[in-house]
Design a protein around this motif. Structure first.
Motif, PDB file in Angstrom:
ATOM      1  N   ASN A   1       1.100   6.703  -0.752  1.00  0.00           N
ATOM      2  CA  ASN A   1      -0.096   5.939  -0.374  1.00  0.00           C
ATOM      3  C   ASN A   1       0.167   4.437  -0.409  1.00  0.00           C
ATOM      4  OD1 ASN A   1      -1.669   8.206   0.055  1.00  0.00           O
ATOM      5  ND2 ASN A   1      -2.423   8.280  -2.046  1.00  0.00           N
TER       6      ASN A   1
ATOM      7  N   LYS B   1       2.137   3.350   2.613  1.00  0.00           N
ATOM      8  CA  LYS B   1       1.265   3.290   3.791  1.00  0.00           C
ATOM      9  C   LYS B   1       0.398   2.036   3.765  1.00  0.00           C
ATOM     10  CE  LYS B   1       0.963   8.296   4.579  1.00  0.00           C
ATOM     11  NZ  LYS B   1       0.077   9.478   4.559  1.00  0.00           N
ATOM     12  N   LEU B   2      -0.124   1.727   2.577  1.00  0.00           N
ATOM     13  CA  LEU B   2      -0.961   0.539   2.442  1.00  0.00           C
ATOM     14  C   LEU B   2      -0.152  -0.732   2.678  1.00  0.00           C
ATOM     15  CD1 LEU B   2      -3.075   1.590  -0.669  1.00  0.00           C
ATOM     16  CD2 LEU B   2      -3.928   1.280   1.668  1.00  0.00           C
TER      17      LEU B   2
ATOM     18  N   GLN C   1       2.472  -0.991   4.592  1.00  0.00           N
ATOM     19  CA  GLN C   1       2.696  -1.062   6.041  1.00  0.00           C
ATOM     20  C   GLN C   1       1.457  -1.567   6.765  1.00  0.00           C
ATOM     21  OE1 GLN C   1       3.918   2.913   7.044  1.00  0.00           O
ATOM     22  NE2 GLN C   1       6.039   2.606   6.382  1.00  0.00           N
ATOM     23  N   GLU C   2       0.299  -1.162   6.238  1.00  0.00           N
ATOM     24  CA  GLU C   2      -0.953  -1.617   6.838  1.00  0.00           C
ATOM     25  C   GLU C   2      -1.122  -3.124   6.672  1.00  0.00           C
ATOM     26  OE1 GLU C   2      -5.734  -0.574   6.599  1.00  0.00           O
ATOM     27  OE2 GLU C   2      -4.269   0.797   5.688  1.00  0.00           O
TER      28      GLU C   2
ATOM     29  N   HIS D   1       1.110  -4.804   9.103  1.00  0.00           N
ATOM     30  CA  HIS D   1       0.538  -4.707  10.452  1.00  0.00           C
ATOM     31  C   HIS D   1      -0.494  -5.805  10.678  1.00  0.00           C
ATOM     32  CE1 HIS D   1      -1.302  -3.027  14.047  1.00  0.00           C
ATOM     33  NE2 HIS D   1      -2.471  -3.030  13.444  1.00  0.00           N
ATOM     34  N   HIS D   2      -1.375  -6.019   9.702  1.00  0.00           N
ATOM     35  CA  HIS D   2      -2.396  -7.063   9.835  1.00  0.00           C
ATOM     36  C   HIS D   2      -1.764  -8.451   9.812  1.00  0.00           C
ATOM     37  CE1 HIS D   2      -5.690  -4.286   9.788  1.00  0.00           C
ATOM     38  NE2 HIS D   2      -5.383  -3.806   8.589  1.00  0.00           N
TER      39      HIS D   2
ATOM     40  N   GLU E   1      -8.876 -10.147  10.294  1.00  0.00           N
ATOM     41  CA  GLU E   1      -7.585  -9.613   9.830  1.00  0.00           C
ATOM     42  C   GLU E   1      -7.340  -9.981   8.366  1.00  0.00           C
ATOM     43  OE1 GLU E   1      -5.551  -7.623  11.367  1.00  0.00           O
ATOM     44  OE2 GLU E   1      -6.429  -7.630  13.370  1.00  0.00           O
TER      45      GLU E   1
ATOM     46  N   VAL F   1      -7.250  -4.221   1.717  1.00  0.00           N
ATOM     47  CA  VAL F   1      -6.099  -3.340   1.495  1.00  0.00           C
ATOM     48  C   VAL F   1      -5.355  -3.750   0.227  1.00  0.00           C
ATOM     49  CG1 VAL F   1      -3.880  -2.582   2.424  1.00  0.00           C
ATOM     50  CG2 VAL F   1      -5.844  -2.794   3.943  1.00  0.00           C
TER      51      VAL F   1
END
Length: 399
Positions: free
Chosen positions: A29, A32-33, A35-36, A39-40, A356, A363
Motif C-alpha cells: 500500500n 502504491k501511495l 507512486q501516487e 504521479h501528482h 494537485e 496522500v
C-alpha cells in the motif's frame, strides 16, 4: 495436550505470521501511495511547464503590444510617416537600381515573369534577400535592413552552386560580359557594374536544431536569454530570425534536402541576433547577448564588442511589411485580448496546481499513518520474536 509454554509459543508464532502478512500489505500500500505522490508531482511539473510557456508567450505579446503603441504614437506625431512598405514597392525600388544585379533580376521578372525559370542564368534563382521575408512593422524593417547593409539586402539567393556559377562566367580570369547575368542585362537596356553578393543555399550551414512545435511559420526553437532569476531581460522582444515572416512556398523545400529559408538563409544572416525595445534595454542585456543585438530605436551590436554608432542611415531598401498596412490600434486590441485569454489560462493552471498539491497532502497524510502503523507492526513482530526466544529458553531442559 500442550503445555502453557507451548500454547504461548504457538500463539506467538501465529501472531508473527499475521503480522508479516499485515506488514507486507502495508508495504504494498505504501509503494502504491508513493507512486501516487510521484504521479501528482509529475503533473505539477507539467503544469508549471505550461505556465512557463504561457509566460513567455505573454512576454512576446507584450513586446508586440509595445511596438503597436509606438507605431500608433508615431502616426499621431507625424502624419507623413508611411507604413505601407509592400512587397511590390520593395521590388519597384530595387528595379530602379539600374546597374545592380538585383535591379536586373527584378526587371527581368517584371518583363518576362515565368520565363526566368527557363533561362540558364536565372532558373536557379530563388529571389533577392529583401523580397524573401516580411516583418511586422516599419521600425523592425528599418533596423534589420540597417543591420544587414545594402549589399546584403540586394544579394541574390540561388539554390545550388551550379546556379551561382551560371550567373557569371570567366575567360582567362576575366569576366565574360557576353554570357550569364552580364550578357542578359543589355537585352533589357541595363549594364551590370560592380560586385554583387550571391547566397548559395546548398552550401550554407543550416540550423541543426528543432523548430517550434505546431508553429505554422516553423520558427526555430532557440533558447531565450535568461537573467539569474530565470526571467527574460527587460525589453527583449525575440530573435530576429524568428521575426521574419516567410511565404509558405519558402518555409520548406527551398533546398534540395527539403530545408526552408529560415533555417538556411535567414539563420546565416541573423544567427541568434536578439531584438530589444530600446537601446538601454540592449546595453543592459549585454552579458546575455551572444550573436549581436538590435533595438527598435536604432541600437546595433554587430557581435561581441562591435558597436555601430552615429546617425542612422535612411535605408531605402527594407523588408516589406506583412499583410500590407497594419492597423496599430486594431492589432493592439487583438493582442490585449490574447494576453487576457492567456492570463485566464494561467489562473486555471494555478487552480489545477492547488488541486494537485491538495491531493499530494492527502496522500502524504495517509502515507504517514501507514508508516506509523508499519513501525508499530514491526515493533510488535520484534516483541513476539523476543517472547518466543524467552519461552524457548524457559522450556529447554536444564543441564
Amino acid at each position: 495436550m500442550a503445555t502453557p509454554l507451548q500454547s504461548k509459543m504457538l500463539a506467538a508464532a501465529e501472531s508473527i505470521g499475521v503480522l508479516k502478512t499485515l506488514i507486507q500489505k502495508d508495504q504494498d500500500n505504501s509503494q502504491k501511495l508513493a507512486q501516487e505522490v510521484k504521479h501528482h508531482e509529475d503533473n505539477i511539473k507539467d503544469i508549471n511547464s505550461h505556465v512557463n510557456n504561457i509566460d513567455e508567450s505573454i512576454h512576446h505579446l507584450q513586446g508586440e503590444l509595445k511596438r503597436c503603441h509606438s507605431s500608433s504614437m508615431a502616426v499621431e506625431e507625424d502624419d507623413t510617416i508611411i507604413f505601407t512598405n509592400t512587397e511590390k514597392q520593395v521590388t519597384d525600388q530595387m528595379r530602379q537600381l539600374e546597374e545592380t544585379a538585383a535591379g536586373v533580376i527584378c526587371e527581368l521578372k517584371d518583363r518576362h515573369g515565368s520565363m526566368l525559370s527557363t533561362l540558364k542564368c536565372t532558373k536557379d534563382v530563388v529571389g533577392i534577400v529583401a523580397s524573401l521575408g516580411k516583418v511586422a512593422d516599419d521600425n523592425l524593417s528599418r533596423i534589420l535592413a540597417e543591420y544587414l547593409g545594402m549589399s546584403t539586402m540586394l544579394a541574390i539567393v540561388c539554390k545550388t552552386l551550379d546556379g551561382v556559377q551560371a550567373l557569371e562566367y570567366y575567360e582567362d580570369a576575366t569576366i565574360d560580359k557576353n554570357v550569364g547575368l552580364h550578357g542578359i542585362a543589355p537585352t533589357i537596356g541595363r549594364i551590370l557594374n560592380g560586385r554583387f553578393i550571391v547566397f548559395c543555399l546548398q552550401n550554407l550551414r543550416p540550423f541543426n536544431g528543432e523548430v517550434l512545435s505546431g508553429d505554422s511559420q516553423k520558427r526555430l526553437a532557440l533558447m531565450d536569454p535568461r537573467l539569474p532569476n530565470g526571467k527574460l531581460p527587460p525589453g527583449f522582444l525575440g530573435f530576429a530570425v524568428n521575426m521574419i515572416h516567410i511565404n509558405d512556398n519558402h518555409l520548406s523545400r527551398a533546398t534540395i534536402d527539403g530545408r526552408g529559408l529560415r533555417e538556411t538563409l535567414f539563420f546565416t544572416l541573423f544567427s541568434r541576433l536578439q531584438v530589444y525595445e530600446t537601446r538601454k534595454d540592449m546595453i543592459d542585456a549585454i552579458p546575455f547577448i551572444s550573436d549581436g543585438a538590435v533595438s527598435l530605436d536604432g541600437g546595433i551590436i554587430k557581435c561581441n564588442g562591435l558597436f555601430c554608432l552615429g546617425d542612422r542611415y535612411n535605408f531605402g531598401i527594407r523588408f516589406p511589411i506583412a499583410d500590407g498596412t497594419p492597423n496599430p490600434l486594431k492589432e493592439a486590441a487583438e493582442i490585449e485580448q490574447k494576453i487576457k485569454l492567456m492570463e485566464w489560462k494561467k489562473q486555471m493552471l494555478f487552480a489545477d496546481i492547488q488541486k494537485e498539491e491538495a491531493l499530494i497532502n492527502n496522500v502524504k497524510c495517509v502515507l504517514k499513518a501507514k508508516s506509523d502503523r508499519y513501525k508499530k507492526l514491526i515493533n510488535e513482530e520484534h516483541s513476539n520474536k523476543e517472547l518466543m526466544k524467552n519461552i524457548s529458553k524457559t522450556d529447554s531442559p536444564r543441564s
